[in-house]
Design an enzyme around this catalytic site. Structure first.
Site, PDB file in Angstrom:
ATOM      1  N   GLY A   8      14.070   2.330   5.444  1.00 59.17           N
ATOM      2  CA  GLY A   8      13.200   2.280   4.260  1.00 59.17           C
ATOM      3  C   GLY A   8      13.801   3.107   3.145  1.00 59.17           C
ATOM      4  O   GLY A   8      13.091   3.622   2.284  1.00 59.17           O
ATOM      5  N   GLY A  11      12.889   2.821  -0.649  1.00 62.42           N
ATOM      6  CA  GLY A  11      11.501   3.043  -1.066  1.00 62.42           C
ATOM      7  C   GLY A  11      11.265   4.434  -1.611  1.00 62.42           C
ATOM      8  O   GLY A  11      12.183   5.261  -1.703  1.00 62.42           O
ATOM      9  N   SER A 109       3.919  10.819  13.463  1.00 63.81           N
ATOM     10  CA  SER A 109       2.797  11.493  12.815  1.00 63.81           C
ATOM     11  C   SER A 109       2.389  10.657  11.617  1.00 63.81           C
ATOM     12  O   SER A 109       3.244  10.134  10.900  1.00 63.81           O
ATOM     13  CB  SER A 109       3.182  12.904  12.360  1.00 63.81           C
ATOM     14  N   HIS A 142      -5.034   7.915  -2.666  1.00 58.11           N
ATOM     15  CA  HIS A 142      -3.585   7.688  -2.712  1.00 58.11           C
ATOM     16  C   HIS A 142      -3.215   6.888  -3.961  1.00 58.11           C
ATOM     17  O   HIS A 142      -4.070   6.264  -4.583  1.00 58.11           O
ATOM     18  CB  HIS A 142      -3.114   6.934  -1.464  1.00 58.11           C
ATOM     19  N   LYS A 146      -0.069   2.025  -2.543  1.00 59.31           N
ATOM     20  CA  LYS A 146      -0.236   2.107  -1.078  1.00 59.31           C
ATOM     21  C   LYS A 146      -0.925   0.838  -0.591  1.00 59.31           C
ATOM     22  O   LYS A 146      -1.937   0.425  -1.149  1.00 59.31           O
ATOM     23  CB  LYS A 146      -1.053   3.352  -0.702  1.00 59.31           C
TER      24      LYS A 146
HETATM   25  N1  LIG Z   1       3.626   9.942   7.807  1.00 57.43           N
HETATM   26  C1  LIG Z   1       3.656  10.449   6.581  1.00 57.43           C
HETATM   27  O1  LIG Z   1       3.603  11.676   6.359  1.00 57.43           O
HETATM   28  C2  LIG Z   1       3.807   9.504   5.418  1.00 57.43           C
HETATM   29  C3  LIG Z   1       3.867   9.987   4.098  1.00 57.43           C
HETATM   30  C4  LIG Z   1       4.067   9.088   3.059  1.00 57.43           C
HETATM   31  C5  LIG Z   1       4.179   7.740   3.341  1.00 57.43           C
HETATM   32  N2  LIG Z   1       4.070   7.293   4.624  1.00 57.43           N
HETATM   33  C6  LIG Z   1       4.209   5.877   4.974  1.00 57.43           C
HETATM   34  O2  LIG Z   1       5.578   5.522   4.850  1.00 57.43           O
HETATM   35  C7  LIG Z   1       5.671   4.126   4.521  1.00 57.43           C
HETATM   36  C8  LIG Z   1       6.550   3.959   3.294  1.00 57.43           C
HETATM   37  O3  LIG Z   1       5.932   4.563   2.175  1.00 57.43           O
HETATM   38  P1  LIG Z   1       6.587   4.445   0.705  1.00 57.43           P
HETATM   39  O4  LIG Z   1       5.571   4.998  -0.229  1.00 57.43           O
HETATM   40  O5  LIG Z   1       7.967   4.996   0.712  1.00 57.43           O
HETATM   41  O6  LIG Z   1       6.631   2.845   0.547  1.00 57.43           O
HETATM   42  P2  LIG Z   1       7.646   1.986  -0.335  1.00 57.43           P
HETATM   43  O7  LIG Z   1       6.991   0.645  -0.447  1.00 57.43           O
HETATM   44  O8  LIG Z   1       7.996   2.705  -1.588  1.00 57.43           O
HETATM   45  O9  LIG Z   1       8.970   1.879   0.557  1.00 57.43           O
HETATM   46  C9  LIG Z   1       9.058   1.100   1.715  1.00 57.43           C
HETATM   47  C10 LIG Z   1      10.488   0.608   1.854  1.00 57.43           C
HETATM   48  O10 LIG Z   1      10.588  -0.101   3.100  1.00 57.43           O
HETATM   49  C11 LIG Z   1      11.314  -1.292   2.874  1.00 57.43           C
HETATM   50  N3  LIG Z   1      10.939  -2.320   3.850  1.00 57.43           N
HETATM   51  C12 LIG Z   1       9.854  -3.132   3.839  1.00 57.43           C
HETATM   52  N4  LIG Z   1       9.877  -3.978   4.887  1.00 57.43           N
HETATM   53  C13 LIG Z   1      11.001  -3.683   5.593  1.00 57.43           C
HETATM   54  C14 LIG Z   1      11.599  -4.209   6.770  1.00 57.43           C
HETATM   55  N5  LIG Z   1      11.030  -5.232   7.441  1.00 57.43           N
HETATM   56  N6  LIG Z   1      12.768  -3.668   7.198  1.00 57.43           N
HETATM   57  C15 LIG Z   1      13.356  -2.644   6.514  1.00 57.43           C
HETATM   58  N7  LIG Z   1      12.846  -2.112   5.374  1.00 57.43           N
HETATM   59  C16 LIG Z   1      11.686  -2.615   4.922  1.00 57.43           C
HETATM   60  C17 LIG Z   1      10.970  -1.719   1.444  1.00 57.43           C
HETATM   61  O11 LIG Z   1      11.977  -2.571   0.900  1.00 57.43           O
HETATM   62  C18 LIG Z   1      10.895  -0.372   0.739  1.00 57.43           C
HETATM   63  O12 LIG Z   1      12.134  -0.010   0.170  1.00 57.43           O
HETATM   64  C19 LIG Z   1       4.230   3.650   4.348  1.00 57.43           C
HETATM   65  O13 LIG Z   1       3.790   3.063   5.563  1.00 57.43           O
HETATM   66  C20 LIG Z   1       3.461   4.929   4.065  1.00 57.43           C
HETATM   67  O14 LIG Z   1       2.092   4.855   4.410  1.00 57.43           O
HETATM   68  C21 LIG Z   1       3.898   8.150   5.662  1.00 57.43           C
END
Ligand SMILES: NC(=O)c1ccc[n+]([C@@H]2O[C@H](COP(=O)([O-])OP(=O)(O)OC[C@H]3O[C@@H](n4cnc5c(N)ncnc54)[C@H](O)[C@@H]3O)[C@@H](O)[C@H]2O)c1
Length: 253
Positions: A8, A11, A109, A142, A146
């Protein structure tokens, strides 16, 4: 030196991880995985994990539930630990993750901030002490992009409240569809989406003449990225397959 893969990587979170890792001379980014394989950094980016033939010590995943199958196949084939930060998995995917943890260490987590993990303990304790006289409601906020709701963290906090007060196990997401007063067993969970909010969580214990609120405010995404990199350092040293969490990380400090 810790050699990581960022899944990812194109992202929002992937980019924060990349910039923190870049600034850390003890971390090397071996590669990035992303379906949107645009090159924003100095490391190679692959749209499919199996295309990467080099080595690494850990994969950090902030992507999408859609990435899970390929990621698990890769981690199992390479025997490489995973830090899974993505939220919004289906119950079937949750089972897949547990199955994968029989082969490789999996660190999971819904929230990598140390503060939220403390909040989890406080919520459990408050629910247990305050008991049935206090109605429990959770509000999370958020940013507008999201996609999953409620947040994985809101669900994590609801589960903590239920651990403290087992009778409160009915999670209510939509009061709009039913016209009735709330039952003691309910935990109402509300999601707000807007602007650039990195992540706010509030657990409300509403009694007859007093209200207690326990809140966490993430000022930026760096708090999650820092926690995920700490988790990566920890899980890279673990040799036994299994499920690991922030509790294991905190205990190891
Ligand atoms: N656990 C935590 O502390 C925490 C904190 C923030 C975000 N998150 C989670 O992390 C995830 C990403 O958040 P974000 O804000 O960076 O989202 P984002 O949409 O900005 O980034 C996601 C990235 O994943 C890529 N992606 C999508 N489908 C894919 C696939 N099949 N294979 C490979 N890559 C793929 C997208 O192209 C994108 O670049 C979300 O699920 C969010 O809820 C978790």
């Amino acid at each position: 030196m810790l050699k990581i893969i960022i899944s990812g990587c194109s992202g929002r979170m992937g980019q924060v991880i990349a910039s923190l890792a870049d600034a850390d001379s003890n971390i090397e980014i071996a590669a990035g995985f992303d379906v949107n394989a645009v090159k924003k950094n100095d490391f190679p980016v692959y749209s499919s994990p199996m295309e990467y033939t080099g080595d690494a010590e850990v994969v950090i995943d902030f992507s999408s539930p859609a990435a899970l199958d390929a990621l698990i196949a890769y981690a199992k084939a390479k025997k490489i630990p995973m830090v899974l930060a993505t939220t919004g998995y289906t119950p079937k995917q949750e089972e897949q993750i547990i199955e994968a943890s029989k082969f490789v260490p999996v660190f999971r987590s819904a929230n990598f901030s140390i503060g939220i993990n403390l909040l989890e303990d406080l919520v459990k304790r408050a629910a247990s002490i305050l008991g049935k006289d206090f109605d429990i409601e959770i509000v999370e906020r958020h940013h507008r992009n999201k996609v999953d709701a409620p947040s994985g963290t809101a669900l994590m906090l609801a589960r903590a409240a239920t651990e403290g007060r087992p009778d409160a196990d009915n999670y209510v997401y939509d009061r709009h569809s039913v016209r009735q007063s709330r039952a003691d067993s309910e935990i109402g969970i509300s999601a707000v989406r807007g602007g650039s909010i990195a992540g706010d969580h509030e657990v409300i214990f509403a009694g007859l003449n007093e209200v207690i609120e326990i809140k966490h405010h993430a000022a930026s995404r760096e708090v999650f990225a820092t926690g995920a990199l700490r988790a990566a350092r920890y899980i890279a040293t673990v040799t036994e397959p299994g499920m690991y969490s922030m509790k294991d990380l905190i205990a190891s400090i």
